[in-house]
Design an enzyme around this catalytic site. Sequence first.
Site, PDB file in Angstrom:
ATOM      1  CD  GLU A 102      -3.021   0.480   0.159  1.00 20.03           C
ATOM      2  OE1 GLU A 102      -2.526   1.401  -0.483  1.00 20.03           O
ATOM      3  OE2 GLU A 102      -4.451   0.359   0.221  1.00 20.03           O
ATOM      4  CG  ASP A 103      -1.009   4.765  -1.639  1.00 17.31           C
ATOM      5  OD1 ASP A 103      -1.598   3.895  -0.993  1.00 17.31           O
ATOM      6  OD2 ASP A 103      -1.477   5.574  -2.019  1.00 17.31           O
ATOM      7  CB  VAL A 134       1.072  13.305   2.063  1.00 18.47           C
ATOM      8  CG1 VAL A 134       1.609  14.231   3.322  1.00 18.47           C
ATOM      9  CG2 VAL A 134       0.286  12.028   2.420  1.00 18.47           C
ATOM     10  CE  LYS A 149      -1.937  11.535   6.381  1.00 20.99           C
ATOM     11  NZ  LYS A 149      -3.280  12.135   5.884  1.00 20.99           N
ATOM     12  NE  ARG A 204      -4.528   8.434  -8.517  1.00 17.97           N
ATOM     13  CZ  ARG A 204      -4.949   7.901  -7.544  1.00 17.97           C
ATOM     14  NH1 ARG A 204      -4.233   7.331  -6.436  1.00 17.97           N
ATOM     15  NH2 ARG A 204      -6.251   8.142  -7.320  1.00 17.97           N
ATOM     16  CG  ASP A 246      -5.476   8.616   6.396  1.00 19.42           C
ATOM     17  OD1 ASP A 246      -5.459   8.909   7.732  1.00 19.42           O
ATOM     18  OD2 ASP A 246      -5.405   9.694   5.435  1.00 19.42           O
TER      19      ASP A 246
END
Length: 183
Positions: free
Chosen positions: A103-104, A157, A135, A169, A107
């Site tokens: 994953e990027d 971000v 995060k 992106r 959150d």
Amino acid sequence: MDAHHMTGDLDRVLLTEEQIMTRLQGLADEIWVDYHDRDLLLVGVLKGAVMVMSDLSRALPGSAPMDWMAISSYGSGTKSSGVVRILKDLDTDITGRDVLIVEDIVDSGLTLSWIQANLASRNAASVEICTLLRKPDAAKVPIDVKYVGFDIPNEFVVGYGLDYAEKYRNLRCVATLAPHVYE
Ligand code: PRP
């Protein structure tokens, strides 16, 4: 798109391309120590994870197959709700496989906790998570993330796969979005 192409929408560079690449190589080395003798399957979650998957997978010192899921999160606006619909499922039967979700960002943790539970219910041998960004201050559910690139502040971000209204992106670095854009 490079940092010097950043417009007024973007505030400051949080992570440079070089920092990202160095950290991904470190993660790839750790992952290979843990998985080189296992039946590893990398699972990317579209669309944000494409850059991480691309660079992380190439940083591995051996072959690893990959597959992709696309999901949609119900809920208002940009906040994820944890209620997830699968738009594109895996092509692969993961029974007995050692799945590593790529994953990027984690959150609130709601999306990943749903995906992890969903994949675990398919009788995978293991389901772990690798994320470039996390995060900690935004966490709403406890989630065990095995590989974390960077813990970052609870700011909006973009870049390196992460978007604001589908923009940015393709920025090489990770940058913060100026508050005036989304407030
Ligand atoms: C991002 C990211 C995770 C999710 C994390 O995807 O790729 O899947 O949000 O948020 P959470 O921890 O609060 O659940 P997004 O929904 O923005 O879709 P995208 O990957 O297509 O940009």
